[in-house]
Write a protein that holds these residues in place. Structure first.
Motif, PDB file in Angstrom:
ATOM      1  N   GLN A  98       0.810  -1.218   0.000  1.00 40.29           N
ATOM      2  CA  GLN A  98       0.000   0.000   0.000  1.00 40.29           C
ATOM      3  C   GLN A  98       0.847   1.273   0.000  1.00 40.29           C
ATOM      4  O   GLN A  98       0.318   2.371  -0.079  1.00 40.29           O
ATOM      5  N   ILE A  99       2.168   1.135   0.102  1.00 39.64           N
ATOM      6  CA  ILE A  99       3.044   2.299   0.064  1.00 39.64           C
ATOM      7  C   ILE A  99       4.019   2.161  -1.105  1.00 39.64           C
ATOM      8  O   ILE A  99       4.292   1.061  -1.569  1.00 39.64           O
ATOM      9  N   GLU A 100       4.514   3.292  -1.578  1.00 38.71           N
ATOM     10  CA  GLU A 100       5.447   3.273  -2.705  1.00 38.71           C
ATOM     11  C   GLU A 100       6.846   2.928  -2.199  1.00 38.71           C
ATOM     12  O   GLU A 100       7.388   3.598  -1.332  1.00 38.71           O
ATOM     13  N   LEU A 101       7.412   1.857  -2.742  1.00 39.54           N
ATOM     14  CA  LEU A 101       8.740   1.398  -2.350  1.00 39.54           C
ATOM     15  C   LEU A 101       9.712   1.561  -3.507  1.00 39.54           C
ATOM     16  O   LEU A 101       9.348   1.378  -4.656  1.00 39.54           O
ATOM     17  N   SER A 102      10.952   1.870  -3.180  1.00 43.86           N
ATOM     18  CA  SER A 102      11.975   1.891  -4.218  1.00 43.86           C
ATOM     19  C   SER A 102      12.801   0.615  -4.170  1.00 43.86           C
ATOM     20  O   SER A 102      13.446   0.248  -5.155  1.00 43.86           O
ATOM     21  N   ASN A 103      12.764  -0.094  -3.033  1.00 47.28           N
ATOM     22  CA  ASN A 103      13.527  -1.323  -2.879  1.00 47.28           C
ATOM     23  C   ASN A 103      12.997  -2.068  -1.662  1.00 47.28           C
ATOM     24  O   ASN A 103      12.528  -1.448  -0.711  1.00 47.28           O
ATOM     25  N   ILE A 104      13.089  -3.394  -1.690  1.00 48.89           N
ATOM     26  CA  ILE A 104      12.706  -4.199  -0.536  1.00 48.89           C
ATOM     27  C   ILE A 104      13.654  -5.390  -0.455  1.00 48.89           C
ATOM     28  O   ILE A 104      14.046  -5.947  -1.473  1.00 48.89           O
ATOM     29  N   SER A 105      14.034  -5.718   0.761  1.00 49.64           N
ATOM     30  CA  SER A 105      14.890  -6.866   0.999  1.00 49.64           C
ATOM     31  C   SER A 105      14.300  -7.644   2.162  1.00 49.64           C
ATOM     32  O   SER A 105      14.017  -7.057   3.217  1.00 49.64           O
ATOM     33  N   ILE A 106      14.128  -8.941   1.987  1.00 48.19           N
ATOM     34  CA  ILE A 106      13.566  -9.789   3.038  1.00 48.19           C
ATOM     35  C   ILE A 106      14.601 -10.854   3.364  1.00 48.19           C
ATOM     36  O   ILE A 106      14.984 -11.645   2.507  1.00 48.19           O
ATOM     37  N   ASP A 107      15.075 -10.835   4.600  1.00 48.25           N
ATOM     38  CA  ASP A 107      16.101 -11.765   5.050  1.00 48.25           C
ATOM     39  C   ASP A 107      15.640 -12.477   6.309  1.00 48.25           C
ATOM     40  O   ASP A 107      14.896 -11.916   7.110  1.00 48.25           O
ATOM     41  N   GLU A 108      16.130 -13.670   6.488  1.00 53.62           N
ATOM     42  CA  GLU A 108      15.917 -14.393   7.742  1.00 53.62           C
ATOM     43  C   GLU A 108      16.828 -13.773   8.796  1.00 53.62           C
ATOM     44  O   GLU A 108      17.968 -13.409   8.495  1.00 53.62           O
ATOM     45  N   PRO A 109      16.356 -13.611  10.033  1.00 50.12           N
ATOM     46  CA  PRO A 109      17.246 -13.066  11.069  1.00 50.12           C
ATOM     47  C   PRO A 109      18.361 -14.047  11.384  1.00 50.12           C
ATOM     48  O   PRO A 109      18.180 -15.261  11.296  1.00 50.12           O
ATOM     49  N   ASP A 110      19.529 -13.493  11.737  1.00 51.76           N
ATOM     50  CA  ASP A 110      20.608 -14.382  12.132  1.00 51.76           C
ATOM     51  C   ASP A 110      20.390 -14.839  13.575  1.00 51.76           C
ATOM     52  O   ASP A 110      19.484 -14.372  14.263  1.00 51.76           O
ATOM     53  N   LEU A 111      21.208 -15.756  14.032  1.00 49.95           N
ATOM     54  CA  LEU A 111      21.041 -16.351  15.350  1.00 49.95           C
ATOM     55  C   LEU A 111      21.089 -15.297  16.462  1.00 49.95           C
ATOM     56  O   LEU A 111      20.313 -15.359  17.418  1.00 49.95           O
ATOM     57  N   GLU A 112      21.959 -14.313  16.339  1.00 56.10           N
ATOM     58  CA  GLU A 112      22.059 -13.258  17.354  1.00 56.10           C
ATOM     59  C   GLU A 112      20.767 -12.451  17.437  1.00 56.10           C
ATOM     60  O   GLU A 112      20.285 -12.138  18.530  1.00 56.10           O
ATOM     61  N   GLU A 113      20.191 -12.084  16.282  1.00 51.70           N
ATOM     62  CA  GLU A 113      18.941 -11.352  16.279  1.00 51.70           C
ATOM     63  C   GLU A 113      17.822 -12.144  16.926  1.00 51.70           C
ATOM     64  O   GLU A 113      17.004 -11.588  17.675  1.00 51.70           O
ATOM     65  N   ILE A 114      17.763 -13.428  16.638  1.00 54.32           N
ATOM     66  CA  ILE A 114      16.735 -14.280  17.241  1.00 54.32           C
ATOM     67  C   ILE A 114      16.924 -14.322  18.759  1.00 54.32           C
ATOM     68  O   ILE A 114      15.976 -14.159  19.524  1.00 54.32           O
ATOM     69  N   PHE A 115      18.161 -14.520  19.195  1.00 54.62           N
ATOM     70  CA  PHE A 115      18.462 -14.578  20.626  1.00 54.62           C
ATOM     71  C   PHE A 115      18.119 -13.277  21.325  1.00 54.62           C
ATOM     72  O   PHE A 115      17.493 -13.264  22.392  1.00 54.62           O
ATOM     73  N   MET A 116      18.508 -12.137  20.729  1.00 55.54           N
ATOM     74  CA  MET A 116      18.258 -10.833  21.344  1.00 55.54           C
ATOM     75  C   MET A 116      16.771 -10.508  21.400  1.00 55.54           C
ATOM     76  O   MET A 116      16.331  -9.796  22.287  1.00 55.54           O
ATOM     77  N   HIS A 117      16.007 -11.053  20.483  1.00 54.39           N
ATOM     78  CA  HIS A 117      14.563 -10.835  20.479  1.00 54.39           C
ATOM     79  C   HIS A 117      13.931 -11.441  21.728  1.00 54.39           C
ATOM     80  O   HIS A 117      12.996 -10.908  22.291  1.00 54.39           O
ATOM     81  N   TYR A 118      14.462 -12.580  22.172  1.00 58.42           N
ATOM     82  CA  TYR A 118      13.910 -13.240  23.353  1.00 58.42           C
ATOM     83  C   TYR A 118      14.614 -12.756  24.589  1.00 58.42           C
ATOM     84  O   TYR A 118      14.188 -12.706  25.640  1.00 58.42           O
TER      85      TYR A 118
END
Length: 54
Positions: free
Chosen positions: A34-54
């Protein structure tokens, strides 16, 4: 954007937003379509990001 999306660690700098999303990928794609994008990137979080989330 849908206010019921499960977004975490939202960071916005200049024209860039990054966040961790947990849920159905189709719902986030529907919301960002619904918004105008010039670029998009979708990545899986790395192990550190997953750990820090919890």
């Amino acid at each position: 954007m849908d206010r019921f999306l499960d977004l975490n660690d939202l960071k916005i700098k200049d024209n860039t937003a990054s966040f961790i999303f947990r849920g159905n990928i189709n719902s986030i794609i529907k919301s960002v379509s619904q918004i105008e994008l010039s670029n998009i990137s979708i990545d899986e979080p790395d192990l550190e990001e997953i750990f820090m989330h919890y």
